[in-house]
Design an enzyme around this catalytic site. Sequence first.
Site, PDB file in Angstrom:
ATOM      1  N   SER A 117      55.585  45.562  17.519  1.00 33.68           N
ATOM      2  CA  SER A 117      57.428  46.097  17.044  1.00 33.68           C
ATOM      3  C   SER A 117      58.249  46.551  17.806  1.00 33.68           C
ATOM      4  O   SER A 117      57.805  47.412  18.587  1.00 33.68           O
ATOM      5  CB  SER A 117      56.626  47.253  16.439  1.00 33.68           C
ATOM      6  OG  SER A 117      56.100  47.034  15.398  1.00 33.68           O
ATOM      7  N   ARG A 128      54.533  57.796  16.900  1.00 33.98           N
ATOM      8  CA  ARG A 128      54.859  56.586  17.538  1.00 33.98           C
ATOM      9  C   ARG A 128      55.152  57.655  19.461  1.00 33.98           C
ATOM     10  O   ARG A 128      55.630  57.088  20.027  1.00 33.98           O
ATOM     11  CB  ARG A 128      55.730  55.402  17.630  1.00 33.98           C
ATOM     12  CG  ARG A 128      55.332  55.147  16.491  1.00 33.98           C
ATOM     13  CD  ARG A 128      54.522  54.556  16.131  1.00 33.98           C
ATOM     14  NE  ARG A 128      53.821  53.009  15.248  1.00 33.98           N
ATOM     15  CZ  ARG A 128      52.479  53.934  14.157  1.00 33.98           C
ATOM     16  NH1 ARG A 128      52.987  55.069  14.596  1.00 33.98           N
ATOM     17  NH2 ARG A 128      53.067  53.294  13.103  1.00 33.98           N
ATOM     18  N   GLU A 173      60.522  50.849  21.418  1.00 29.29           N
ATOM     19  CA  GLU A 173      59.409  51.327  21.167  1.00 29.29           C
ATOM     20  C   GLU A 173      58.488  50.595  23.124  1.00 29.29           C
ATOM     21  O   GLU A 173      58.167  52.164  23.348  1.00 29.29           O
ATOM     22  CB  GLU A 173      58.601  50.827  20.569  1.00 29.29           C
ATOM     23  CG  GLU A 173      56.525  51.024  20.310  1.00 29.29           C
ATOM     24  CD  GLU A 173      56.363  51.061  18.657  1.00 29.29           C
ATOM     25  OE1 GLU A 173      55.367  51.379  18.635  1.00 29.29           O
ATOM     26  OE2 GLU A 173      56.725  51.085  18.124  1.00 29.29           O
TER      27      GLU A 173
END
Length: 348
Positions: free
Chosen positions: A242, A161, A340
């Site tokens: 998320s 990520r 995130e």
Amino acid sequence: MTERVAGVRLAPYTTLGLGGPAAAFVEAGSSEEIVELVAAADRAGEPVLVLGGGSNLVVSDEGFDGLVVRVASRGVEIAGDLVTAQAGEDWDALVERAVDEGRSGVECLSGIPGLVGSTPIQNVGAYGQDVSQTITAVRAYDRRTGEVRDLDARECGFAYRHSAFKDDLGRYVVLAVTYELASRLGVALSGPVAYRELASRLGVALGDRVPLADARAAVLELRAGKGMVLDAADPDTRSAGSFFTNPVLTAGRAAELELRAPGFPRWDMPEGAVKVPAAWLIENAGFPKGYRRGPARISTKHTLAMTNPELAASTEELLDLAREVRDGVLEKFGVTLVNEPVMVGTRL
């Protein structure tokens, strides 16, 4: 090129439905326009926010005191297995096209909202795939040097990520992305299924291949069941996906967590590190699905999503919920969750 407009509310341009006004807002329909607008603003000392699909942004209630450039560049070029898409192309439409044409490599990334330009920045991933496995090059405008550059996969610095674009957030403006999506003769099969939940849904073993269309359909079903496919009729999809990444712990930190939570779920990582499901940490710290703080709540379908279900929350109200969750996990497990989504004008 669209004219600049003052005072445009940014909330409708984000999947969370949050964000105050932009001092100036303009839509750019080509790579050249994107570069021209950003370069001119930089020369004038004007702050710039490059806006894609708004699916990974948390914009402050005060909005953005500068120029918002909304990316609307379109176009897809194919040369053998190489597929080059402009930054403004819809990501899921590109995935659907790849599947329809028998091209494997992104089928497990079906249903993810947003535009192509955001995929290398976040190293977008799901269900055992991420874009770093297929990206061969990223064309980007380097605001530091004033040049358009073609970065290869190594230069992109991909990690879980993460990417070099996040290390120096704001330096590069992604203009186009090239993916290597293999097209095979005969039955078009997926890559090896690498995610247990997906394998179970498909009724296959880990490592098996399935028809591309089957993989896409199964992923869309799984994502929809978690409120992760945009649907105007589903309040749980008013999120940024998320909200927290799965923490990756060193062997030493994992041993400390084992003392607090014996047998905690984990995925083994290189060099003895382990990745811990953030959803498990959140739920076991006392924050179940549907947990509410004022008008903001955790999704009723997925613990990782912070939602604005009635479009009645402010950004600060949603972040208050996220902070409560983060602090609760830290107190219970000694693990700090990291957001995130990108924060604009605010912080967690």
